[in-house]
Design an enzyme around this catalytic site. Structure first.
Site, PDB file in Angstrom:
ATOM      1  N   LYS A  27       9.399 -12.279  -7.892  1.00 57.17           N
ATOM      2  CA  LYS A  27       8.321 -13.290  -7.375  1.00 57.17           C
ATOM      3  C   LYS A  27       7.197 -12.583  -6.473  1.00 57.17           C
ATOM      4  O   LYS A  27       7.542 -11.752  -5.851  1.00 57.17           O
ATOM      5  CB  LYS A  27       8.916 -14.412  -6.416  1.00 57.17           C
ATOM      6  CG  LYS A  27       8.265 -15.308  -5.872  1.00 57.17           C
ATOM      7  CD  LYS A  27       7.806 -16.174  -6.772  1.00 57.17           C
ATOM      8  CE  LYS A  27       6.864 -17.644  -6.597  1.00 57.17           C
ATOM      9  NZ  LYS A  27       6.309 -18.234  -7.525  1.00 57.17           N
TER      10      LYS A  27
ATOM     11  N   SER B 201     -14.412  -7.356 -24.992  1.00 57.74           N
ATOM     12  CA  SER B 201     -12.903  -8.194 -24.278  1.00 57.74           C
ATOM     13  C   SER B 201     -12.912  -9.657 -25.056  1.00 57.74           C
ATOM     14  O   SER B 201     -13.044  -9.944 -26.063  1.00 57.74           O
ATOM     15  CB  SER B 201     -12.838  -7.933 -23.181  1.00 57.74           C
ATOM     16  OG  SER B 201     -12.761  -6.463 -22.668  1.00 57.74           O
TER      17      SER B 201
END
Length: 299
Positions: A173, A121
């Site tokens: 949100k 990664s």
């Protein structure tokens, strides 16, 4: 008269011993002061050498680590840098910052990545910044991709009768939230972020490793590879470690074969400790932002 002479000689011997003792103590004090003030005189780092930067554990953003790498670029005694990697990855920003710093460094002197047990990664992203990548035959690398993981406890909360009062400016949100199931809109918004970051990561791998089309698609589907597999897929350049790296630096870059390898540290602490705190803890407790990290699933 004889007794007085013997007493005088005895006093002189005692004085000489005391002076010798104080001289030894003074010399030790000077050596200790020199080791503290000028460590390079004692560890050989003022002479030409290869610097070893260790990237270990979970990668996070570190201004100190970036500053150290930038200093290596300007240090005339550093002839080359080996980036020793043993990491599952970490935050995308942490990986990106180190990648950029190593690219600046590689513009001035040779940089070689050495993947040890694990280099996946974001840690593999860092490896691509160098001029050449080495791995052991059984090293694990790859896992090229980006993810967001978030726990969700809404069913458990409903079971035990706990609710959350929430007021927010817009539906997306603070999504995803552990207090509610992810909505299709929130999932789509997060997927767009993941896709954009993955396109950036994938493009770097393609450019740095000379891969495109099916070859690039094969190595960027998130799977891991052994060092032997990675070599066949062009994710690494050669199998081996520091002895093989020193041979390559001598043959390809003309560096003396007997250059010592010296670890570099940040403010007295290993670079790996600055990056990760020397602890592998659950990433959802420590990492903010997107993560590019490999970990085996236990389910």
């Amino acid at each position: 008269m004889t007794g007085g002479t013997e007493d005088l000689l005895t006093d002189r011997r005692l004085l000489r011993r005391r002076l010798t003792r104080w001289r030894v103590l003074a010399l030790l004090a000077l050596l200790a002061l020199g080791a503290y003030a000028l460590p390079g005189v004692f560890d050989g780092s003022l002479r030409p050498h290869i610097a070893r930067v260790t990237v270990e554990g979970v990668i996070v953003s570190s201004d100190k680590a970036i500053a150290l790498i930038d200093r290596l670029a300007d240090d005339d005694s550093v002839q080359a840098v080996i980036v020793a990697i043993d990491s599952p990855g970490g935050t995308t920003v942490g990986g990106e910052a180190l990648y950029q710093a190593l690219r600046r460094l590689s513009a001035k002197k040779p940089v070689v990545a050495s993947i040890r047990t694990l280099g996946t990664s974001a840690a593999y992203l860092i490896a691509t910044a160098g001029d050449r990548i080495y791995a052991y035959e059984t090293s694990l690398t790859g896992s090229i991709g980006v993810l967001i993981q978030a726990p969700e406890f809404s069913k458990l909360m409903a079971e035990i009768g706990i609710g959350v009062n929430e007021v927010k400016s817009a539906p997306l949100k603070a999504s995803p939230s552990p207090f509610e199931a992810m909505s299709p809109e929130a999932r789509a918004a997060l997927q767009s972020v993941i896709d954009d970051s993955f396109a950036w990561f994938r493009a770097i791998v393609g450019e740095r490793r000379g891969l495109a089309g099916d070859g690039l698609a094969l190595v960027t589907d998130g799977r891991i590879f052994t060092g032997r597999q990675a070599l066949a897929l062009k994710l690494v350049d050669a199998l081996g470690a520091e002895p093989e790296i020193k041979v390559w630096l001598a043959e390809a870059k003309g560096l003396p074969a007997d250059l010592p390898i010296i670890d570099v540290e940040v403010d007295g602490s290993p670079l790996s400790a600055v990056l990760s705190g020397k602890a592998f803890v659950p990433k959802w407790l420590t990492l903010d932002g997107l993560t590019s990290v490999w970990h085996p699933r236990l389910d």
